[in-house]
Design a protein around this motif. Structure first.
Motif, PDB file in Angstrom:
ATOM      1  N   LEU A 108       0.844  -1.202   0.000  1.00  0.00           N
ATOM      2  CA  LEU A 108       0.000   0.000   0.000  1.00  0.00           C
ATOM      3  C   LEU A 108       0.881   1.255   0.000  1.00  0.00           C
ATOM      4  CD1 LEU A 108      -2.821   1.246   0.091  1.00  0.00           C
ATOM      5  CD2 LEU A 108      -2.795   0.987   2.579  1.00  0.00           C
ATOM      6  N   ASP A 109       1.960   1.244   0.792  1.00  0.00           N
ATOM      7  CA  ASP A 109       2.881   2.400   0.802  1.00  0.00           C
ATOM      8  C   ASP A 109       3.491   2.604  -0.586  1.00  0.00           C
ATOM      9  OD1 ASP A 109       2.396   2.604   3.477  1.00  0.00           O
ATOM     10  OD2 ASP A 109       4.224   1.553   4.082  1.00  0.00           O
ATOM     11  N   TYR A 110       3.993   1.509  -1.174  1.00  0.00           N
ATOM     12  CA  TYR A 110       4.600   1.637  -2.512  1.00  0.00           C
ATOM     13  C   TYR A 110       3.556   2.091  -3.531  1.00  0.00           C
ATOM     14  CZ  TYR A 110       8.351  -1.249  -0.472  1.00  0.00           C
ATOM     15  OH  TYR A 110       9.357  -1.749   0.316  1.00  0.00           O
ATOM     16  N   ALA A 111       2.344   1.559  -3.401  1.00  0.00           N
ATOM     17  CA  ALA A 111       1.287   1.875  -4.365  1.00  0.00           C
ATOM     18  C   ALA A 111       0.960   3.365  -4.337  1.00  0.00           C
ATOM     19  CB  ALA A 111       0.037   1.048  -4.060  1.00  0.00           C
ATOM     20  N   LEU A 112       0.819   3.918  -3.143  1.00  0.00           N
ATOM     21  CA  LEU A 112       0.430   5.331  -3.059  1.00  0.00           C
ATOM     22  C   LEU A 112       1.548   6.228  -3.596  1.00  0.00           C
ATOM     23  CD1 LEU A 112      -1.481   5.257   0.346  1.00  0.00           C
ATOM     24  CD2 LEU A 112      -2.445   5.306  -1.971  1.00  0.00           C
ATOM     25  N   ALA A 113       2.815   5.822  -3.358  1.00  0.00           N
ATOM     26  CA  ALA A 113       3.939   6.582  -3.938  1.00  0.00           C
ATOM     27  C   ALA A 113       3.948   6.425  -5.459  1.00  0.00           C
ATOM     28  CB  ALA A 113       5.257   6.100  -3.335  1.00  0.00           C
ATOM     29  N   ALA A 114       3.636   5.220  -5.922  1.00  0.00           N
ATOM     30  CA  ALA A 114       3.652   4.958  -7.360  1.00  0.00           C
ATOM     31  C   ALA A 114       2.565   5.756  -8.083  1.00  0.00           C
ATOM     32  CB  ALA A 114       3.464   3.464  -7.628  1.00  0.00           C
ATOM     33  N   ARG A 115       1.441   5.974  -7.399  1.00  0.00           N
ATOM     34  CA  ARG A 115       0.345   6.709  -8.059  1.00  0.00           C
ATOM     35  C   ARG A 115       0.826   8.078  -8.545  1.00  0.00           C
ATOM     36  NH1 ARG A 115      -3.822  10.161  -8.234  1.00  0.00           N
ATOM     37  NH2 ARG A 115      -5.797   9.273  -8.932  1.00  0.00           N
ATOM     38  N   ASP A 116       1.507   8.814  -7.651  1.00  0.00           N
ATOM     39  CA  ASP A 116       1.996  10.140  -8.042  1.00  0.00           C
ATOM     40  C   ASP A 116       2.947  10.024  -9.229  1.00  0.00           C
ATOM     41  OD1 ASP A 116       0.575  11.147  -5.949  1.00  0.00           O
ATOM     42  OD2 ASP A 116       2.284  11.288  -4.583  1.00  0.00           O
ATOM     43  N   ALA A 117       3.814   9.006  -9.176  1.00  0.00           N
ATOM     44  CA  ALA A 117       4.801   8.844 -10.258  1.00  0.00           C
ATOM     45  C   ALA A 117       4.114   8.539 -11.586  1.00  0.00           C
ATOM     46  CB  ALA A 117       5.788   7.736  -9.891  1.00  0.00           C
ATOM     47  N   TRP A 118       3.087   7.667 -11.576  1.00  0.00           N
ATOM     48  CA  TRP A 118       2.373   7.342 -12.818  1.00  0.00           C
ATOM     49  C   TRP A 118       1.757   8.598 -13.438  1.00  0.00           C
ATOM     50  CZ3 TRP A 118       2.806   3.553 -16.031  1.00  0.00           C
ATOM     51  CH2 TRP A 118       3.018   2.232 -15.606  1.00  0.00           C
ATOM     52  N   VAL A 119       1.096   9.391 -12.581  1.00  0.00           N
ATOM     53  CA  VAL A 119       0.389  10.570 -13.103  1.00  0.00           C
ATOM     54  C   VAL A 119       1.404  11.558 -13.695  1.00  0.00           C
ATOM     55  CG1 VAL A 119      -1.053  12.539 -12.434  1.00  0.00           C
ATOM     56  CG2 VAL A 119      -1.586  10.247 -11.564  1.00  0.00           C
ATOM     57  N   ARG A 120       2.525  11.734 -12.994  1.00  0.00           N
ATOM     58  CA  ARG A 120       3.561  12.650 -13.497  1.00  0.00           C
ATOM     59  C   ARG A 120       4.174  12.125 -14.796  1.00  0.00           C
ATOM     60  NH1 ARG A 120       8.739  11.885 -12.339  1.00  0.00           N
ATOM     61  NH2 ARG A 120       8.280  10.645 -10.491  1.00  0.00           N
ATOM     62  N   LEU A 121       4.506  10.822 -14.813  1.00  0.00           N
ATOM     63  CA  LEU A 121       5.185  10.261 -15.991  1.00  0.00           C
ATOM     64  C   LEU A 121       4.274  10.243 -17.218  1.00  0.00           C
ATOM     65  CD1 LEU A 121       7.126   7.392 -14.206  1.00  0.00           C
ATOM     66  CD2 LEU A 121       8.153   9.309 -15.451  1.00  0.00           C
ATOM     67  N   ALA A 122       2.975  10.026 -16.994  1.00  0.00           N
ATOM     68  CA  ALA A 122       2.053  10.026 -18.143  1.00  0.00           C
ATOM     69  C   ALA A 122       2.116  11.373 -18.856  1.00  0.00           C
ATOM     70  CB  ALA A 122       0.635   9.722 -17.681  1.00  0.00           C
ATOM     71  N   LYS A 123       2.206  12.444 -18.048  1.00  0.00           N
ATOM     72  CA  LYS A 123       2.287  13.786 -18.664  1.00  0.00           C
ATOM     73  C   LYS A 123       3.640  13.968 -19.342  1.00  0.00           C
ATOM     74  CE  LYS A 123      -0.927  16.143 -15.580  1.00  0.00           C
ATOM     75  NZ  LYS A 123      -0.868  15.853 -14.151  1.00  0.00           N
ATOM     76  N   GLU A 124       4.712  13.592 -18.630  1.00  0.00           N
ATOM     77  CA  GLU A 124       6.052  13.867 -19.164  1.00  0.00           C
ATOM     78  C   GLU A 124       6.377  12.983 -20.363  1.00  0.00           C
ATOM     79  OE1 GLU A 124       8.978  13.821 -16.035  1.00  0.00           O
ATOM     80  OE2 GLU A 124       7.811  15.216 -14.812  1.00  0.00           O
ATOM     81  N   ALA A 125       6.017  11.700 -20.262  1.00  0.00           N
ATOM     82  CA  ALA A 125       6.356  10.764 -21.350  1.00  0.00           C
ATOM     83  C   ALA A 125       5.246  10.697 -22.399  1.00  0.00           C
ATOM     84  CB  ALA A 125       6.635   9.375 -20.771  1.00  0.00           C
ATOM     85  N   GLY A 126       4.091  11.301 -22.102  1.00  0.00           N
ATOM     86  CA  GLY A 126       3.029  11.415 -23.100  1.00  0.00           C
ATOM     87  C   GLY A 126       2.282  10.123 -23.372  1.00  0.00           C
ATOM     88  N   PHE A 127       1.964   9.351 -22.331  1.00  0.00           N
ATOM     89  CA  PHE A 127       1.119   8.174 -22.583  1.00  0.00           C
ATOM     90  C   PHE A 127      -0.242   8.336 -21.912  1.00  0.00           C
ATOM     91  CE2 PHE A 127       4.031   6.963 -19.083  1.00  0.00           C
ATOM     92  CZ  PHE A 127       3.141   6.602 -18.094  1.00  0.00           C
TER      93      PHE A 127
END
Ligand code: FAD
Length: 378
Positions: free
Chosen positions: A69-88
């Motif tokens: 759960l800790d990793y998941a909540l940290a990963a959520r922010d990373a996914w949202v940021r990377l989708a914008k930066e990497a354009g997926f």
């Protein structure tokens, strides 16, 4: 014909060498680049074709528990940021859990007690407003934090984005041996200050003792892609009562044993096959549908048609639609261990073996990798 001696091949030198270009390897590359380090990724295939492109693309954050759960909540922010930066493509759409019996509704109410705003209870009308359902749906819950991506796009987009930031990908290059500061490959050696082995379910090919000690086996899932029924968008990921049996987050809910007992009595073959009846919609509208779970160190390659038919039948009932039209079938394999969701080991100085040992690598890898590198680079 003789092969050229390995040492005659060119040598690469880098700060971090990562073996495996699935989501776990890429997550480590993302974090290493963020730290300003040079990175080489060694991948045996010409592009990623493992578990990371065969899954639902479901960021299943809320149903995790413990470290996941800790990793998941940290990963959520990373996914949202990377989708914008990497354009997926990424949808912040949540998950709807459809309850089709009172005991399933009770589990969702108990889950809401534990998780507060991460769980919104729905009556039948609230479920119907979000996803198509059959007549037997009685209630449900919406887990608003969850996301979905198209795994076939996101993993390749991440690799391309990393390459644009200087990460060197050695595609079509198998790692043969892992040593402190050195990865020997079929195309020459790579020397590095730090080595991360992220080869998914093939962790036992390199470190069989570590895999055996953790009880790591392979888990094979049968998956299908079907045309969208009813011409209707299914924006959230969809879970069923079977899903409640498979995620640790629901584990402590007092009503869960009743759900298990009823499903085992009504559908013994499906529960024995580890059915997690769930689906996600792809950007083109098709649904990714699954799945069943078969465990073993070495798995026979034959898929059972009867199981696919049972899953399709169950999915049609869940959605309240007629027969579903299959357009693709495939099998995915991930590493599985009985007790822990993660295998992180240091078999030698400067070397980390990292595997997500339950089916939650898309959900957690981007949160796990920074912790691994904090320790490895300390
Ligand atoms: C059908 C299915 C559905 C799933 N659904 C979800 C989901 O919706 N949400 C979720 O969170 N998780 C899901 N999972 C789990 C998730 O996909 C995995 O946990 C995750 O993809 C594992 O990532 P990985 O990088 O460890 O493995 P992989 O993606 O398998 O990548 C490992 C890579 O290592 C490479 N490799 C192996 N050996 C070598 C070598 N010697 N040299 C060089 N390269 C090597 C392989 O070629 C491969 O590309 C699902 C899994 C499956 C199979």
């Amino acid at each position: 014909m003789t092969s050229a001696p390995l040492l005659a091949r060119p040598r690469e030198r880098t700060d971090v060498v990562i073996v495996g270009a699935g989501i776990v390897g890429l997550a480590h590359a993302v974090d290493a680049v963020r730290r300003g380090l040079s990175v080489v990724v060694v991948e045996r295939d010409d592009h990623a074709v493992g578990a990371s492109v065969r899954n639902f693309g479901h960021g299943c954050f809320t149903a995790q528990d413990g470290p996941a759960l800790d990793y998941a909540l940290a990963a959520r922010d990373a996914w949202v940021r990377l989708a914008k930066e990497a354009g997926f493509w990424l949808r912040e759409c949540g998950t709807v859990v459809v309850a089709r019996a009172d005991d399933e509704r009770a589990v969702l109410e108990e889950f809401r007690e534990r998780r507060g705003d991460q769980v919104r209870l729905l009556d039948r009308a609230g479920v119907e407003a979000r996803v198509p359902v059959g007549e037997d749906a009685v209630a449900g819950a919406w887990l608003p934090l969850d996301i979905r991506v198209d795994p076939r796009e996101a993993v390749h987009a991440l690799a391309a984005w990393l390459a644009g930031r200087g990460v060197r990908f050695l595609w079509g290059t198998a790692a043969l041996t892992i040593e402190p500061g050195l990865v020997r490959t079929g195309r020459g050696d790579v020397t590095a200050g730090a080595v991360v082995l992220a080869v998914g379910h093939d962790v036992d090919r390199h470190f069989p003792d570590l895999a055996d000690e953790a009880g790591v086996v392979r888990c094979a899932l049968q998956m299908v892609r079907v045309r969208a029924p009813l011409g209707r968008a299914v924006d959230p990921a969809v879970f069923s009562g079977f899903s409640l049996l498979r995620y640790r987050g629901f584990g402590g809910c007092p009503s869960l044993p009743a759900v298990r007992a009823r499903l085992e009595a009504d559908h013994p073959d499906l529960v024995a096959a580890g059915l997690n009846l769930m689906l996600t919609q792809r950007p083109d509208g098709d649904l990714t549908l699954g799945d069943t779970h078969l465990y073993g160190r070495t798995l026979d390659p034959f898929s059972t048609e009867a199981l696919d038919e049972a899953v399709l039948d169950q999915a049609a009932r869940l959605l309240g639609t007629g027969p579903l039209k299959v357009v693709e079938r495939w099998r995915g394999v991930y590493a599985a261990a009985p007790e822990h969701d993660f295998l992180v080991e240091a078999p030698a100085p400067g070397v980390r073996v990292v595997a997500v040992t339950s089916g939650v690598g898309m959900t957690t890898a981007l949160g796990l990798a920074p912790r691994v590198l904090d320790d490895l680079l300390a």
